[in-house]
Design an enzyme around this catalytic site. Structure first.
Site, PDB file in Angstrom:
ATOM      1  N   SER A 197       0.840  -1.200   0.000  1.00 48.63           N
ATOM      2  CA  SER A 197       0.000   0.000   0.000  1.00 48.63           C
ATOM      3  C   SER A 197       0.870   1.243   0.000  1.00 48.63           C
ATOM      4  O   SER A 197       1.684   1.444   0.914  1.00 48.63           O
ATOM      5  CB  SER A 197      -0.885  -0.008   1.246  1.00 48.63           C
ATOM      6  OG  SER A 197      -1.247   1.310   1.566  1.00 48.63           O
TER       7      SER A 197
ATOM      8  N   HIS B 199      -1.155  -1.300  -4.347  1.00 53.22           N
ATOM      9  CA  HIS B 199      -2.408  -0.930  -3.687  1.00 53.22           C
ATOM     10  C   HIS B 199      -2.422   0.581  -3.467  1.00 53.22           C
ATOM     11  O   HIS B 199      -1.573   1.119  -2.758  1.00 53.22           O
ATOM     12  CB  HIS B 199      -2.518  -1.694  -2.367  1.00 53.22           C
ATOM     13  CG  HIS B 199      -3.811  -1.507  -1.661  1.00 53.22           C
ATOM     14  ND1 HIS B 199      -4.950  -2.191  -2.012  1.00 53.22           N
ATOM     15  CD2 HIS B 199      -4.162  -0.718  -0.614  1.00 53.22           C
ATOM     16  CE1 HIS B 199      -5.944  -1.834  -1.206  1.00 53.22           C
ATOM     17  NE2 HIS B 199      -5.488  -0.933  -0.349  1.00 53.22           N
TER      18      HIS B 199
ATOM     19  N   ASP C 263      -4.319   3.689  -2.088  1.00 52.52           N
ATOM     20  CA  ASP C 263      -5.359   4.097  -1.141  1.00 52.52           C
ATOM     21  C   ASP C 263      -5.810   5.520  -1.424  1.00 52.52           C
ATOM     22  O   ASP C 263      -5.066   6.473  -1.196  1.00 52.52           O
ATOM     23  CB  ASP C 263      -4.826   3.993   0.292  1.00 52.52           C
ATOM     24  CG  ASP C 263      -4.783   2.549   0.773  1.00 52.52           C
ATOM     25  OD1 ASP C 263      -5.813   1.864   0.639  1.00 52.52           O
ATOM     26  OD2 ASP C 263      -3.723   2.112   1.267  1.00 52.52           O
TER      27      ASP C 263
ATOM     28  N   MET D 285      -8.328   8.451  -0.470  1.00 53.01           N
ATOM     29  CA  MET D 285      -9.185   8.893   0.648  1.00 53.01           C
ATOM     30  C   MET D 285      -9.599  10.340   0.430  1.00 53.01           C
ATOM     31  O   MET D 285      -8.795  11.162  -0.017  1.00 53.01           O
ATOM     32  CB  MET D 285      -8.421   8.786   1.967  1.00 53.01           C
ATOM     33  CG  MET D 285      -7.857   7.403   2.235  1.00 53.01           C
ATOM     34  SD  MET D 285      -7.100   7.326   3.863  1.00 53.01           S
ATOM     35  CE  MET D 285      -6.460   5.648   3.846  1.00 53.01           C
TER      36      MET D 285
ATOM     37  N   HIS E  33      -8.036   1.420  -4.239  1.00 57.98           N
ATOM     38  CA  HIS E  33      -8.970   1.206  -3.125  1.00 57.98           C
ATOM     39  C   HIS E  33      -9.611   2.560  -2.833  1.00 57.98           C
ATOM     40  O   HIS E  33      -9.004   3.411  -2.190  1.00 57.98           O
ATOM     41  CB  HIS E  33      -8.177   0.652  -1.925  1.00 57.98           C
ATOM     42  CG  HIS E  33      -8.981   0.457  -0.688  1.00 57.98           C
ATOM     43  ND1 HIS E  33      -8.403   0.239   0.545  1.00 57.98           N
ATOM     44  CD2 HIS E  33     -10.324   0.427  -0.478  1.00 57.98           C
ATOM     45  CE1 HIS E  33      -9.358   0.099   1.457  1.00 57.98           C
ATOM     46  NE2 HIS E  33     -10.528   0.216   0.871  1.00 57.98           N
TER      47      HIS E  33
ATOM     48  N   MET F 249     -11.680   4.890  -0.967  1.00 59.38           N
ATOM     49  CA  MET F 249     -12.352   5.165   0.313  1.00 59.38           C
ATOM     50  C   MET F 249     -12.929   6.569   0.207  1.00 59.38           C
ATOM     51  O   MET F 249     -12.475   7.517   0.852  1.00 59.38           O
ATOM     52  CB  MET F 249     -11.345   5.039   1.469  1.00 59.38           C
ATOM     53  CG  MET F 249     -10.966   3.594   1.749  1.00 59.38           C
ATOM     54  SD  MET F 249      -9.438   3.471   2.702  1.00 59.38           S
ATOM     55  CE  MET F 249      -8.253   3.551   1.368  1.00 59.38           C
TER      56      MET F 249
ATOM     57  N   MET G  94     -11.657  -5.507   5.050  1.00 57.83           N
ATOM     58  CA  MET G  94     -10.830  -4.593   5.847  1.00 57.83           C
ATOM     59  C   MET G  94     -10.557  -5.249   7.196  1.00 57.83           C
ATOM     60  O   MET G  94     -11.487  -5.677   7.887  1.00 57.83           O
ATOM     61  CB  MET G  94     -11.558  -3.261   6.089  1.00 57.83           C
ATOM     62  CG  MET G  94     -11.677  -2.357   4.873  1.00 57.83           C
ATOM     63  SD  MET G  94     -10.134  -1.942   4.045  1.00 57.83           S
ATOM     64  CE  MET G  94      -9.173  -1.197   5.363  1.00 57.83           C
TER      65      MET G  94
ATOM     66  N   ASP H  32      -6.727  -6.239   4.110  1.00 56.84           N
ATOM     67  CA  ASP H  32      -6.060  -4.942   4.153  1.00 56.84           C
ATOM     68  C   ASP H  32      -6.116  -4.359   5.560  1.00 56.84           C
ATOM     69  O   ASP H  32      -7.195  -4.069   6.076  1.00 56.84           O
ATOM     70  CB  ASP H  32      -6.769  -4.008   3.156  1.00 56.84           C
ATOM     71  CG  ASP H  32      -6.139  -2.634   3.057  1.00 56.84           C
ATOM     72  OD1 ASP H  32      -5.053  -2.423   3.621  1.00 56.84           O
ATOM     73  OD2 ASP H  32      -6.742  -1.768   2.385  1.00 56.84           O
TER      74      ASP H  32
HETATM   75  C1  DX5 Z   1      -6.198   1.705   5.496  1.00 56.28           C
HETATM   76  C2  DX5 Z   1      -5.696   1.401   4.117  1.00 56.28           C
HETATM   77  C3  DX5 Z   1      -4.648   0.366   4.088  1.00 56.28           C
HETATM   78  C4  DX5 Z   1      -3.407   0.735   4.861  1.00 56.28           C
HETATM   79  C5  DX5 Z   1      -2.639  -0.496   5.160  1.00 56.28           C
HETATM   80  O1  DX5 Z   1      -7.301   2.523   5.408  1.00 56.28           O
HETATM   81  O2  DX5 Z   1      -6.755   0.940   3.295  1.00 56.28           O
HETATM   82  O3  DX5 Z   1      -4.336  -0.021   2.771  1.00 56.28           O
HETATM   83  O4  DX5 Z   1      -2.593   1.634   4.191  1.00 56.28           O
HETATM   84  O5  DX5 Z   1      -1.527  -0.145   5.932  1.00 56.28           O
HETATM   85  P1  DX5 Z   1      -0.927  -1.120   7.030  1.00 56.28           P
HETATM   86  O6  DX5 Z   1      -0.497  -2.373   6.323  1.00 56.28           O
HETATM   87  O7  DX5 Z   1       0.192  -0.336   7.608  1.00 56.28           O
HETATM   88  O8  DX5 Z   1      -2.026  -1.402   8.018  1.00 56.28           O
HETATM   89 ZN    ZN Z   2      -6.304  -0.029   1.362  1.00 51.20          ZN
END
Ligand code: DX5
Ligand code: ZN
Length: 218
Positions: free
Chosen positions: A7, A32, A34, A36, A65, A67, A136, A174
């Protein structure tokens, strides 16, 4: 065989390409990404512009991903930026089936993510439509949080449901996954492993990647 999805949330954004090349060269299959928006989760990260810039130099599977609220508004932007797989949250989609069809209409893969509190039951009706379900294992928003143990039976429940329907749907996990707990989630049925802090914060990425794979097959 598992696939590893580092990620980029835990990468150094000032040296993003350099960091991404480290995980690509270490043999990780997925990147991956992320995304947000500060509404669906209490954090803001990046958008399609950064994805597009990375795409030119990286050959990994781009796994976005999302969010974010109203993901339908941004799906085309992430497709155009070069994503191979787009994952939306069940909780963010009023018309989940329609959103999944929207993603697939661009000829890419579609996935659905579930927050820890959201039951498997809520995606039963789209299971035959998706390529991947993301369980998750932390509450989304931040890297570096602790794995929620109570998610292991949820992964098992999903795996049983997929098998009972004779489907081939990937199970991604994740949040808080490390070499020390990867065996648990893999035994439960996960085959695509997201890891942020465990990979990017490690001193020796190739060794950590190797450890993930060794422990996953224990
Ligand atoms: C959390 C993200 C994850 C996160 C994972 O909201 O979706 O992808 O970055 O990070 P670690 O592996 O450090 O928990
Ligand atoms: Zn993620």
């Amino acid at each position: 065989m598992i696939k590893l999805a580092p990620s980029i949330l835990s990468a150094d954004f000032a040296r993003l390409l350099e960091d991404v090349k480290k995980v690509e060269n270490a043999g990780c299959e997925y990147l991956h990404i992320d995304v947000m928006d500060g509404h669906f989760v209490p954090n803001i990260t990046l958008g399609p512009g950064i994805v597009k810039s990375l795409r030119k130099d990286v050959n990994m599977v781009f796994d976005a991903h999302l969010m974010i609220e109203n993901p339908d508004l941004y799906i085309k932007d992430f497709v155009d930026a070069g994503c191979d797989l787009i994952v939306v949250h069940q909780e963010a989609c009023t018309h989940l089936h329609r959103t999944i069809q929207n993603i697939k209409s661009y000829g890419i893969k579609a996935g659905v993510a579930l927050n820890p509190a959201t039951p498997i039951e809520s995606i039963k009706h789209v299971l035959s439509e998706v390529d991947m379900v993301l369980i998750m294992t932390v509450n989304p928003g931040f890297g570096g949080q602790s794995f929620i143990e109570g998610m292991v039976p949820k992964i098992e429940e999903l795996k049983e449901l997929i098998d009972s329907k004779g489907l081939s749907v990937d199970i991604q996990v994740d949040g808080g996954i490390k070499p020390s707990n990867v065996d648990k989630v893999v035994k439960a049925g996960a085959n695509i492993i997201v890891a942020g802090s465990a990979i990017f914060n490690s001193e020796d990425i190739p060794t950590t990647v190797k450890l993930f794979r060794e422990n996953a097959s224990k």
